[in-house]
Design a protein around this motif. Structure first.
Motif, short mmCIF file in Angstrom:
data_model
loop_
_atom_site.label_atom_id
_atom_site.label_comp_id
_atom_site.label_asym_id
_atom_site.label_seq_id
_atom_site.Cartn_x
_atom_site.Cartn_y
_atom_site.Cartn_z
N VAL A 104 -57.02 8.97 13.03
CA VAL A 104 -56.51 10.13 12.61
C VAL A 104 -55.67 11.20 13.46
O VAL A 104 -56.62 11.47 14.46
N LYS A 105 -54.37 10.99 13.38
CA LYS A 105 -53.75 11.79 14.53
C LYS A 105 -52.66 12.53 13.77
O LYS A 105 -51.63 11.97 13.24
N LEU A 106 -52.51 13.83 14.13
CA LEU A 106 -51.52 14.64 13.88
C LEU A 106 -50.39 14.32 14.58
O LEU A 106 -50.39 14.78 15.92
N ASP A 116 -54.40 27.04 12.98
CA ASP A 116 -54.91 26.87 14.64
C ASP A 116 -55.05 25.53 15.08
O ASP A 116 -55.68 25.32 16.23
N LYS A 117 -54.67 24.53 14.51
CA LYS A 117 -55.09 22.97 15.03
C LYS A 117 -53.78 22.45 15.13
O LYS A 117 -53.11 22.50 14.41
N GLY A 118 -53.75 21.80 16.18
CA GLY A 118 -52.37 21.17 16.25
C GLY A 118 -52.79 19.53 16.83
O GLY A 118 -53.82 19.12 16.63
N PRO A 119 -51.77 18.81 17.16
CA PRO A 119 -51.86 17.32 17.81
C PRO A 119 -52.83 17.07 18.87
O PRO A 119 -53.48 16.31 18.99
N LYS A 120 -53.06 18.29 19.48
CA LYS A 120 -54.01 18.15 20.73
C LYS A 120 -55.57 17.88 20.18
O LYS A 120 -56.17 17.36 20.70
N GLU A 121 -55.69 18.91 19.09
CA GLU A 121 -56.79 18.78 18.49
C GLU A 121 -57.32 17.85 17.52
O GLU A 121 -58.39 17.36 17.26
N ILE A 122 -56.17 17.30 16.72
CA ILE A 122 -56.46 16.47 15.61
C ILE A 122 -56.00 14.95 16.23
O ILE A 122 -54.71 14.70 16.04
N ASP A 123 -56.71 14.31 16.94
CA ASP A 123 -56.51 12.85 17.34
C ASP A 123 -57.75 12.05 17.78
O ASP A 123 -58.30 12.19 18.74
N LYS A 229 -63.55 22.09 11.15
CA LYS A 229 -63.53 23.15 12.05
C LYS A 229 -63.47 23.02 13.56
O LYS A 229 -62.74 23.71 14.19
N ASN A 230 -63.86 21.89 13.95
CA ASN A 230 -63.67 21.45 15.41
C ASN A 230 -63.17 19.91 15.54
O ASN A 230 -64.00 19.09 16.25
N PRO A 231 -62.32 19.31 15.13
CA PRO A 231 -61.88 18.12 14.99
C PRO A 231 -61.44 17.51 16.47
O PRO A 231 -61.64 16.62 16.73
N GLU A 232 -61.37 18.46 17.35
CA GLU A 232 -61.37 17.93 18.79
C GLU A 232 -62.45 17.53 19.38
O GLU A 232 -62.54 16.86 20.54
N TRP A 233 -63.71 17.72 18.83
CA TRP A 233 -64.69 17.25 19.33
C TRP A 233 -65.14 15.84 19.19
O TRP A 233 -65.81 15.19 19.82
N PHE A 234 -63.99 15.12 18.38
CA PHE A 234 -64.32 13.73 17.93
C PHE A 234 -63.30 12.86 18.90
O PHE A 234 -62.04 13.21 19.06
N ASP A 235 -63.62 11.62 19.45
CA ASP A 235 -62.99 10.79 19.90
C ASP A 235 -62.62 9.60 19.16
O ASP A 235 -61.80 9.38 18.40
N VAL A 236 -63.86 8.79 19.13
CA VAL A 236 -64.04 7.78 17.95
C VAL A 236 -65.41 7.89 17.32
O VAL A 236 -66.40 8.36 17.87
N ILE A 237 -65.27 8.00 15.93
CA ILE A 237 -66.52 8.05 15.21
C ILE A 237 -66.72 6.40 14.64
O ILE A 237 -65.72 5.91 14.17
N VAL A 238 -68.17 6.13 14.54
CA VAL A 238 -68.35 4.79 13.83
C VAL A 238 -69.29 5.35 12.80
O VAL A 238 -70.10 5.95 13.01
#
Ligand code: IPM
Ligand code: MN
Length: 350
Positions: A104-106, A116-123, A229-238
């Protein structure tokens, strides 16, 4: 020379696969490897013509390829479930494609509905278990069609199936080397058998073999809340199969829609299958309006899995360039170009 099985499938599948093949041909030529494509006409049309969905002989043949490239499965004239279970899910099960990898990469320049979310937050990346859970098809009817009828749909979690998925996710998190954080998405407060197993395996495997990876846990309902709300909290989700199915549609939306979302059905020890995660889009079929970038992104994931990292990043960078500098929108019919022209733009910027 890579041998690739191509399953264009239904609806807009063939249109977007054609663009993916165009890009693969162009990139392989200049990167110094060759790809040999063999087409299979599996899907709704063939089923209605011959009654065949997926002959056993085809499954055996598919095992002999280096990778499989799939368009979309699903036909408006075929009852839901027949092609999905008989073709897509059967391929996942028979070829033991036990990981469904969905980044999931913007990309820069792509619109997200998240303010207020951009490529830095959605990755981030979702590792979805792909052969168990409710998808295993355990259950059945009792007294069907009567007022006393019972439908049972069970969820299967095996220690082996869960553990191999977790190991893949830990390894992937290590290799990705971003925040080195793996989030288990579950429902330990209600599904107290399945996620008890998942949670124990998660901590056992993590503690013993991946001490450098931070282990995090979120319930599935909270996961979707934080994805917004806070997609930047995620790195990998299993996560397990059904949760992974649901949260990755949300993932696709926050990264710009089905026109860009790609995924891989992976057997790390065998042949893997790559596809745009959207469906066959019957209403757009034959109109040349759908976005082929998801299919092209799936082709890039295929190249990466084949070990052609350089070619893979060239394709991904071209997709990024086309998103940023050319397309008006990623949505079907709103790109400012037709399907073929978008494929051409990617080839040109390779
Ligand atoms: C997906 C799809 C499939 C699934 C359907 C078509 C069976 O939604 O790949 O996410 O549920 O896995
Ligand atoms: Mn889905």
């Amino acid at each position: 020379m890579y041998k690739i099985a191509v399953l264009p499938g239904d609806g807009t599948g063939p249109e977007v696969v054609a663009e993916g093949l165009k890009v693969l041909e162009a990139v392989s030529e200049s990167a110094g490897f060759a790809m040999d494509f063999t087409r299979y006409d599996l899907g709704g049309e063939r089923y209605m013509r011959t009654g065949e969905i997926l002959p056993d002989s085809v499954i055996e043949e598919l095992r002999g390829y280096d990778a499989i490239y799939l368009g979309a499965i699903g036909h408006p004239d075929v009852k839901p479930g027949i092609l999905e279970k008989g073709l897509l899910l059967r391929l996942r099960f028979e070829l033991d494609l036990y990981i469904n990898l969905r980044p999931v990469k913007l990309y820069p320049g792509v619109d997200t509905p998240l303010k207020d979310k951009g490529p830095k937050e959605i990755d981030f990346v979702v590792v979805r278990e792909n052969t168990e859970g409710q998808y295993a098809g355990a259950g059945g009817f009792l007294r069907k069609g009567t007022p006393d009828e019972i439908a049972i749909q069970e969820s299967i979690s095996t220690r082996k199936g869960v553990e191999r998925c977790l190991r893949y996710a830990f390894q992937y998190t290590q290799k990705r080397n971003k925040d080195k954080k793996l989030t288990l998405c579950g429902k330990t407060n209600v599904l107290t058998y399945a996620f008890d197993l998942w949670e124990r395996a998660f901590h056992e495997v993590g503690q013993k073999d991946f001490p450098d990876i931070t282990r995090d846990y979120a319930h599935v309902d909270a996961t979707v809340m934080w994805m917004v709300k806070n997609p930047e909290w995620f790195d990998v989700i299993v996560t397990e199969n059904m949760f992974g199915d649901i949260i990755t549609d949300l993932g696709a939306m926050i990264q710009g829609g089905m026109g860009i979302a790609a995924g891989g059905n992976i057997n790390p020890e065998g042949v893997s299958m790559f596809e745009p995660i959207g469906g066959s889009a019957p209403k757009y079929t034959g109109l040349s309006v759908v976005n082929p970038l998801a299919a092209i992104g799936a082709a890039a994931m295929m190249l990466e899995t084949l070990g052609e990292d350089k070619a893979a990043s060239r394709v991904e960078n071209s997709v990024i360039h086309v998103c940023q500098s050319h397309l008006k929108s990623l949505a079907a019919g709103k790109m400012g170009y037709n399907t073929q022209e978008v494929g051409d733009l990617v080839v040109k910027s390779l």
